[in-house]
Every structure is written in C-alpha cells, then in structure tokens.
Design a protein around this motif. Sequence first.
Motif, mmCIF file in Angstrom:
data_model
loop_
_atom_site.group_PDB
_atom_site.id
_atom_site.type_symbol
_atom_site.label_atom_id
_atom_site.label_comp_id
_atom_site.label_asym_id
_atom_site.label_seq_id
_atom_site.Cartn_x
_atom_site.Cartn_y
_atom_site.Cartn_z
ATOM 1 N N LEU A 78 15.735 88.031 77.840
ATOM 2 C CA LEU A 78 14.340 87.811 77.490
ATOM 3 C C LEU A 78 13.904 86.398 77.856
ATOM 4 C CD1 LEU A 78 11.775 88.956 76.236
ATOM 5 C CD2 LEU A 78 12.592 88.149 74.025
ATOM 6 N N SER A 133 12.738 86.564 81.578
ATOM 7 C CA SER A 133 11.451 87.227 81.817
ATOM 8 C C SER A 133 11.202 88.282 80.756
ATOM 9 C CB SER A 133 11.413 87.867 83.197
ATOM 10 O OG SER A 133 12.296 88.965 83.256
ATOM 11 N N LYS A 134 9.933 88.563 80.497
ATOM 12 C CA LYS A 134 9.546 89.543 79.480
ATOM 13 C C LYS A 134 9.613 90.968 80.011
ATOM 14 C CE LYS A 134 7.490 90.919 75.641
ATOM 15 N NZ LYS A 134 8.209 91.101 74.455
ATOM 16 N N SER A 135 9.291 91.166 81.290
ATOM 17 C CA SER A 135 9.324 92.505 81.871
ATOM 18 C C SER A 135 9.660 92.403 83.356
ATOM 19 C CB SER A 135 7.989 93.218 81.685
ATOM 20 O OG SER A 135 6.980 92.546 82.393
ATOM 21 N N TYR A 136 10.084 93.512 83.905
ATOM 22 C CA TYR A 136 10.379 93.559 85.335
ATOM 23 C C TYR A 136 10.182 94.972 85.845
ATOM 24 C CZ TYR A 136 14.957 95.272 83.806
ATOM 25 O OH TYR A 136 15.967 95.990 83.236
ATOM 26 N N SER A 137 10.116 95.106 87.169
ATOM 27 C CA SER A 137 9.888 96.405 87.799
ATOM 28 C C SER A 137 10.985 96.720 88.797
ATOM 29 C CB SER A 137 8.552 96.419 88.534
ATOM 30 O OG SER A 137 7.492 96.238 87.644
ATOM 31 N N THR A 144 8.291 100.046 85.391
ATOM 32 C CA THR A 144 8.248 98.762 84.697
ATOM 33 C C THR A 144 8.975 98.863 83.362
ATOM 34 O OG1 THR A 144 6.118 98.249 85.714
ATOM 35 C CG2 THR A 144 6.716 96.988 83.762
ATOM 36 N N LEU A 145 9.782 97.858 83.072
ATOM 37 C CA LEU A 145 10.503 97.780 81.803
ATOM 38 C C LEU A 145 10.029 96.539 81.066
ATOM 39 C CD1 LEU A 145 12.911 98.727 79.955
ATOM 40 C CD2 LEU A 145 14.200 96.949 81.106
ATOM 41 N N THR A 146 9.654 96.693 79.812
ATOM 42 C CA THR A 146 9.263 95.562 78.973
ATOM 43 C C THR A 146 10.316 95.405 77.885
ATOM 44 O OG1 THR A 146 6.937 96.011 79.389
ATOM 45 C CG2 THR A 146 7.462 94.609 77.506
ATOM 46 N N ARG A 147 10.820 94.202 77.766
ATOM 47 C CA ARG A 147 11.874 93.947 76.785
ATOM 48 C C ARG A 147 11.300 93.808 75.380
ATOM 49 N NH1 ARG A 147 13.941 90.718 81.371
ATOM 50 N NH2 ARG A 147 15.871 91.700 81.995
#
Length: 75
Positions: free
Chosen positions: A23, A26-30, A35-38
Amino acid sequence: MPRMSLEEARAMYKLWHDAEIALATSKSYSIAGRTLTRVDMPIIQERKKYYGRIIDELESGRRRTKVRSITPFDL
C-alpha cells in the motif's frame, strides 16, 4: 481470540505486513484492463495489531483476561 497456532499467527501477521508495504507503494494498479484497489491503511494496521497480540499471547503462554465492571445493587 480465536485459537490458532503460533505459525499461523506469524503467517497472517507477515501477510498484513506485506500488504502495508504494498500500500505504501501505490493504492491501486491495473493489469490487463482490470483494476485492483488495495484495502485502507487503518484496516491493515488494525489487523497487524490484532495478530501481533495473538503472537504475544501465544509466545508468553498467557491468555488475556477481560475485565468487566460489576455494579452492586440492593433488592
């Protein structure tokens, strides 16, 4: 607290520790259009604290006791 082995508690603590590190980057990634949001940092820190307490309890061999208040009254 649920009964689990010391190894299980350590594995879960490490999992949440790794999530905290991820985290921080980064908060999210693709990936491939997905897209994945932590999970949020307060949740991660709460879970780390929870499993840290279980580890401490299992290593020390003691169980935490909960103190409840008692209010005396006359009948």
